[in-house]
Every structure is written in structure tokens, then in C-alpha cells.
Design an enzyme around this catalytic site. Structure first.
Site, mmCIF file in Angstrom:
data_model
loop_
_atom_site.group_PDB
_atom_site.id
_atom_site.type_symbol
_atom_site.label_atom_id
_atom_site.label_comp_id
_atom_site.label_asym_id
_atom_site.label_seq_id
_atom_site.Cartn_x
_atom_site.Cartn_y
_atom_site.Cartn_z
ATOM 1 N N THR A 40 95.308 171.942 40.185
ATOM 2 C CA THR A 40 96.493 171.754 39.342
ATOM 3 C C THR A 40 96.206 172.245 37.927
ATOM 4 O OG1 THR A 40 97.202 169.845 40.637
ATOM 5 C CG2 THR A 40 98.036 169.981 38.377
ATOM 6 N N GLY A 41 97.236 172.806 37.283
ATOM 7 C CA GLY A 41 97.082 173.227 35.893
ATOM 8 C C GLY A 41 97.439 174.693 35.725
ATOM 9 N N SER A 42 97.322 175.177 34.496
ATOM 10 C CA SER A 42 97.746 176.552 34.223
ATOM 11 C C SER A 42 96.828 177.574 34.894
ATOM 12 C CB SER A 42 97.791 176.793 32.710
ATOM 13 O OG SER A 42 96.532 176.497 32.120
ATOM 14 N N THR A 43 95.526 177.297 34.950
ATOM 15 C CA THR A 43 94.602 178.239 35.594
ATOM 16 C C THR A 43 94.832 178.222 37.109
ATOM 17 O OG1 THR A 43 93.046 177.508 33.891
ATOM 18 C CG2 THR A 43 92.229 179.079 35.499
ATOM 19 N N ASP B 104 90.028 175.005 41.610
ATOM 20 C CA ASP B 104 90.705 174.214 40.577
ATOM 21 C C ASP B 104 90.110 174.539 39.211
ATOM 22 O OD1 ASP B 104 92.353 172.362 39.363
ATOM 23 O OD2 ASP B 104 91.568 170.625 40.432
ATOM 24 N N ALA C 135 89.333 173.166 35.027
ATOM 25 C CA ALA C 135 88.645 172.017 34.417
ATOM 26 C C ALA C 135 88.994 171.975 32.932
ATOM 27 C CB ALA C 135 87.130 172.134 34.594
ATOM 28 N N ASP C 136 88.848 170.812 32.352
ATOM 29 C CA ASP C 136 89.040 170.673 30.903
ATOM 30 C C ASP C 136 87.730 170.921 30.166
ATOM 31 O OD1 ASP C 136 91.854 169.892 30.988
ATOM 32 O OD2 ASP C 136 91.085 168.185 32.110
ATOM 33 N N GLY D 229 91.637 166.331 34.653
ATOM 34 C CA GLY D 229 92.724 165.356 34.540
ATOM 35 C C GLY D 229 93.591 165.535 33.316
ATOM 36 N N GLU E 220 93.117 165.434 42.897
ATOM 37 C CA GLU E 220 92.133 166.522 42.822
ATOM 38 C C GLU E 220 90.789 166.053 43.383
ATOM 39 O OE1 GLU E 220 93.907 168.820 38.891
ATOM 40 O OE2 GLU E 220 92.366 167.319 38.611
HETATM 41 C C1 5RP Z 1 94.734 168.795 35.930
HETATM 42 C C2 5RP Z 1 93.373 169.328 35.712
HETATM 43 C C3 5RP Z 1 93.257 170.759 35.285
HETATM 44 O O1 5RP Z 1 92.410 171.408 36.167
HETATM 45 C C4 5RP Z 1 92.693 170.836 33.912
HETATM 46 O O2 5RP Z 1 93.498 170.032 33.061
HETATM 47 C C5 5RP Z 1 92.641 172.261 33.399
HETATM 48 O O3 5RP Z 1 93.940 172.722 33.193
HETATM 49 P P1 5RP Z 1 94.239 174.177 32.640
HETATM 50 O O4 5RP Z 1 93.846 175.142 33.707
HETATM 51 O O5 5RP Z 1 95.739 174.151 32.379
HETATM 52 O O6 5RP Z 1 93.453 174.351 31.374
HETATM 53 O O7 5RP Z 1 92.378 168.672 35.857
HETATM 54 O O8 5RP Z 1 94.707 167.421 36.228
#
Ligand code: 5RP
Length: 222
Positions: free
Chosen positions: A32-35, A85, A87-88, A99, A107
Site C-alpha cells: 500500500t502507498g504511493s510506491t 511493498d 516503507a517509511d 504504516g 501489510e
Molecule cells: C502504508 C505503508 C507504505 O508502504 C509506506 O507508508 C510508504 O508509502 P509511500 O510509498 O507512499 O512512501 O506502510 O501503510
């Protein structure tokens, strides 16, 4: 390159990784997320090669379905060769904070089933010590004040994520001021607090592969 271009580059690299490592007819785990969204877009042209995908959030399920990718219930799936997936934050040991989008619990569940976790991230996510990004903790609503008090005792500063409810109907506490020198220990310790569903440390089940977007190209770190 912009951050979005770096995310697109790692997303394409992940689609290539999946094509090489997940057998035809298999089921792909999708984060989940933009990536992860860029990954879904990169996966779409290959969709007929796979039986379908398992989604880690409602947002991801909707995006997969918008591309005509079949989404399966995890309870009907025993084998996920690859989970992709974002990550932050991620460290050199491939431990992660996740998250930021609030999907950490689903996830973590999909990651638990997957054989290989491929983390896709732009270079800004790689850190020496995690904790600058506030650690998300999913809590049962009636326990949020109790869990917040317990997190204060651990040295963190929990902040309720305003106006946010997870796909599971729970709340998120974002915990600032943690210097995470023992990611596995802290992950286990926070999960022991009554009322915590799970926390966003992915150290007991870290990534297996990091595809990192840099100005010099996508680096693969194992
Ligand atoms: C969502 C997540 C995302 O993987 C994390 O926040 C990274 O998001 P992005 O790719 O938008 O930077 O853990 O719950």
C-alpha cells in the site's frame, strides 16, 4: 530525478523481479502507498501471467481491480511467492518502519504469508537508525488512552492520528521520539501492550530484498 521518478523506477524493477521470480499462475502480494501504486501500474501489463493478487488494503484492492487484476481473499491463498511493498524507513538490516498509510496490520499479515518480501523505496527512506519517522501503532479504539500511557513509559511521544480509521476499524497512534536501536526487541515489546493490534516495525519479519531508487539507478540490496 524527482522522488516520483525514483519510485517509478523501483516499481518497474519490482515488476521485473516478480516476472523473474514468481512462477506463471502464482499469486502476488501487493502493498500500500504511493510506491506500491506505481508497482500496481507496472504489474498491470503482465496481469495475464498471474492468477491474481492479494491486497494489503482496500485502496490497493480498488487500484488492482481498476486494472482488471483479480484480487483474492488471503484465506483462500496458501502460497505467495513474492510480496512487494514500500516503507517509511528502512535500515541496512532491511528492518522497516511501515504504516504511514495506516495499512500496517494487513501489510504485516500478507508479509507473514509471503516467501520473499521485496521492499521498494526511493533513496530518502534508507536510514542508519530508525525512528525519525513516527512509528505507527494500530490500537483497538477503547484501549487508545491506555496504550498511549504505556508508550510514554517506553520513552515515546504518541499522537493520535486525527480523523483516521484503519480498514480494520481501529485507530493509529504515531509515536515520535523513539531511537530504535533494537528493532526486533521493540517490535515485540510494543506488541505485548494490551490493546495493540500491531505496530509498524517490520523487524521480526524484515524485507528479503531492497530495491532502492538512487540517482545512479536502482540498487538491489539483500
Ligand atoms: C502504508 C505503508 C507504505 O508502504 C509506506 O507508508 C510508504 O508509502 P509511500 O510509498 O507512499 O512512501 O506502510 O501503510
Amino acid at each position: 530525478m524527482t522522488q516520483d521518478e525514483l519510485k517509478q523506477a523501483v516499481a518497474q524493477a519490482a515488476a521485473d523481479y516478480v516476472a523473474q521470480n514468481a512462477p506463471a499462475g502464482s499469486i502476488i502480494g501487493v502493498g500500500t502507498g504511493s510506491t506500491a501504486n506505481f508497482f500496481i501500474d507496472a504489474l498491470a501489463p503482465l496481469k495475464d501471467r498471474y492468477q491474481g493478487a492479494v491486497a494489503s488494503s482496500e485502496a490497493t484492492r480498488q487500484r488492482l481491480e481498476s486494472h482488471g487484476i483479480t484480487v483474492l481473499d488471503l484465506n483462500d491463498v496458501a502460497d505467495i511467492p513474492v510480496y512487494v511493498d514500500g516503507a517509511d524507513e528502512i535500515d541496512a538490516g532491511l528492518n522497516m518502519i511501515k504504516g504511514g498509510g495506516g495499512a500496517l496490520t494487513r501489510e504485516k499479515i500478507v508479509a507473514a504469508v509471503a516467501k520473499t518480501f521485496v521492499c521498494i523505496a526511493d533513496g530518502s527512506k534508507l536510514v542508519e537508525v530508525m525512528g525519525k519517522f513516527p512509528l505507527p501503532v494500530e490500537v483497538i479504539p477503547m484501549a487508545s488512552a491506555h496504550v498511549a500511557r504505556e508508550l510514554l513509559k517506553l520513552g515515546g511521544t504518541p499522537v493520535l492520528r486525527a480523523g483516521f480509521v484503519t480498514d480494520n476499524g481501529n485507530l493509529i497512534l504515531d509515536v515520535k521520539d523513539l531511537a530504535i536501536t533494537d528493532p526486533k526487541g521493540l517490535e515485540a515489546q510494543i506488541n505485548q501492550i494490551t490493546g495493540v493490534v500491531t505496530n509498524g516495525l517490520f523487524a521480526l519479519r524484515p524485507a528479503n530484498v531492497l530495491l532502492l531508487g538512487t540517482a545512479e539507478g536502482v540498487k538491489s540490496i539483500v
